[in-house]
Design a protein around this motif. Structure first.
Motif: not given
Length: 178
Positions: A43-67
């Motif tokens: 269970e993950i309450a939220a996913v936050y991400s660095s704005p870098a594309a390499r982080c955003r790509a991973l965040a998008a795989q882990l959560h439908p709406a990363p911040v």
């Protein structure tokens, strides 16, 4: 709980100075992303991400709406970004290596500044989410700065944070990491 996740492997950066430089993902991205998913708490309450594309790509795989959160960006190497380490004037590089905590690369930021914004992020997450598990998809510098809390920042680079690594930390009141 804060779950610090370093982005997966990148390609085309051998010998380059890169922090904010946009590096492409390695061909192994899908497998690495799946391995990260498997290492996260159920269970993950939220996913936050660095704005870098390499982080955003991973965040998008882990959560439908990363911040996206700028405080999770890697160190800004300023004029050194994307340059070969061998092409950076030796005197500049030696000076920075001798005092990376308080000395910034030309046009960049100090490691102390990175640690300050990483700490502000951790404190904010504590206020917003309490004890709920929150993932932060970020970079080695941010992870090292947060894991080094309580140590001298000069020791931060002794902390191992390879691509795709997951680091579970407990946030005490005011965002202190334990």
């Amino acid at each position: 709980m804060l779950v610090l996740v370093r982005h997966t492997q990148v390609q085309g950066v051998a010998g380059l100075c890169y922090g904010r430089f946009e590096a492409g993902l390695a061909a192994t991205f899908a497998d690495e992303a799946e391995a990260v998913r498997g290492a996260l708490p159920a269970e993950i309450a939220a996913v936050y991400s660095s704005p870098a594309a390499r982080c955003r790509a991973l965040a998008a795989q882990l959560h439908p709406a990363p911040v996206l959160d700028d405080r999770l960006h890697e160190l800004d190497f300023g004029q050194w970004e994307g340059r070969r380490w061998d092409d950076i004037p030796r005197a500049e590089l030696d000076a920075w290596c001798g005092d990376f905590v308080t000395l910034a690369p030309p046009g960049g930021e100090t490691f102390a500044a990175l640690a300050g914004r990483a700490s502000a992020f951790a404190e904010d997450i504590t206020r917003r989410h309490g004890d709920a598990p929150v993932a932060a998809i970020t970079h080695a510098g941010v992870i090292r700065a947060l894991l080094a809390r309580g140590l001298a920042l000069t020791e931060a680079f002794s902390i191992d944070a390879p691509p795709g690594s997951v680091h579970l930390v407990t946030l005490a009141p005011a965002g202190a990491v334990s």
